[in-house]
Design an enzyme around this catalytic site. Structure first.
Site, PDB file in Angstrom:
ATOM      1  CD  GLU A   1       0.590  -5.515  11.189  1.00 14.29           C
ATOM      2  OE1 GLU A   1       0.785  -4.103  10.957  1.00 14.29           O
ATOM      3  OE2 GLU A   1      -0.203  -5.998  11.326  1.00 14.29           O
TER       4      GLU A   1
ATOM      5  N   PRO B   1       0.981  -1.245   0.118  1.00 10.93           N
ATOM      6  CG  PRO B   1      -0.480  -1.372   1.983  1.00 10.93           C
ATOM      7  CD  PRO B   1       0.629  -2.002   1.209  1.00 10.93           C
TER       8      PRO B   1
ATOM      9  NE  ARG C   1      -8.391  -6.130 -20.291  1.00  9.85           N
ATOM     10  CZ  ARG C   1      -9.313  -6.756 -20.652  1.00  9.85           C
ATOM     11  NH1 ARG C   1      -9.744  -7.995 -20.191  1.00  9.85           N
ATOM     12  NH2 ARG C   1     -10.171  -6.431 -21.563  1.00  9.85           N
TER      13      ARG C   1
ATOM     14  CG  ASP D   1     -10.104  -3.041 -22.223  1.00 14.29           C
ATOM     15  OD1 ASP D   1     -10.986  -3.406 -22.613  1.00 14.29           O
ATOM     16  OD2 ASP D   1      -8.781  -3.611 -21.838  1.00 14.29           O
TER      17      ASP D   1
END
Ligand code: ADE
Length: 246
Positions: free
Chosen positions: A114, A87, A152, A167
């Site tokens: 963590e 993150p 893709r 797309d």
């Protein structure tokens, strides 16, 4: 394109055996290899995590098994880029996917708990990427999202009918709406234009809807992309019609 995935939960990746990534693997367009950091531990319990220095909740993935695992992979592919799914990483968007799809070999490191001992991040990782501003239980789902989005874009992965050029985001815009049979559903009809058979007019209508949706839902995307004169005219038309509906 080759992916080397470092994970203690290889089973999760069975989701990629289906659909487009599954077919791409069968056709040798992608090749996914899995590595378990437990195979690089030196204790009899095959432990990959330990308590954090300084205290606090949770466990931290230990440096040594991760480091040794990455170096084993790099013995054969020294130029592979090492990516940590986290993150704290750069937010993945379609431009990021394009950039990653241009690489030949990615090593994807999936953390758990963590996080990973920062020394591995500093010594062995080339780039950190996040798939969104929320916290997952580990990097596996993020790695799968990344592999799917990259696949893709690889030549031959999509059939003509699935072309990635249409797309959302490839054009810098959200996608226009789609309809299939029946023509009327729950009292709502398919927009007349789509039944007209007029291909050029349909293409313009779709572009106008894509511009309008992006304007209403993700205006920052429009700002980033910029509009041609013609596109601006179509968007003005869309906005005018929207106002008339209010
Ligand atoms: N690991 C945990 N959360 C993540 C996220 N949002 N993106 C990438 N990897 C993650």
């Amino acid at each position: 394109m080759r992916f080397d995935v470092i994970t203690i939960f290889q089973e999760m990746f069975s989701a990629l055996e289906h659909s487009i990534p599954g077919r791409a693997a069968t056709n040798n367009i992608i090749d996914i290899n899995y590595w378990n950091p437990r195979d690089f531990t030196k204790d009899k319990h095959r432990c990959v995590d330990d308590r954090p220095y300084g205290g606090g909740p949770g466990m931290v993935m230990m440096a040594q098994p991760m480091h040794d695992c990455i170096h084993k992979i790099k013995e054969k592919n020294s130029t592979a880029k090492v990516i940590h799914l986290s993150p704290q990483g750069q937010l993945l968007d379609q431009d990021g996917v394009k950039y990653l799809a241009a690489q030949e070999n990615l090593i994807l490191l999936c953390g758990r708990y963590e996080g990973i001992d920062e020394r591995v991040v500093e010594q062995d990782i080339d780039e950190e990427w996040s798939i969104g501003d929320y916290v997952l239980s580990g990097g596996e789902l993020a790695a799968m999202v990344m592999i799917d989005a990259i696949t893709r874009l690889l030549p031959g992965a999509l059939g003509d009918a699935e072309s990635a050029e249409q797309d959302s985001f490839t054009t810098g815009l959200l996608d226009h709406q789609h309809y299939t049979r029946p023509e009327a559903f729950n009292g709502q009809k398919v927009p007349k234009m789509l039944l007209s058979g007029a291909h050029n007019a349909i293409a313009r209508w779709r572009l106008r809807e894509a511009l309008g949706r992006t304007y209403l839902r993700r205006p920052k995307l429009l700002k980033k992309r910029g509009l041609s004169k013609d596109e601006q005219k179509l968007l003005d038309e869309f906005i005018k019609e929207e106002r008339e509906l209010l």
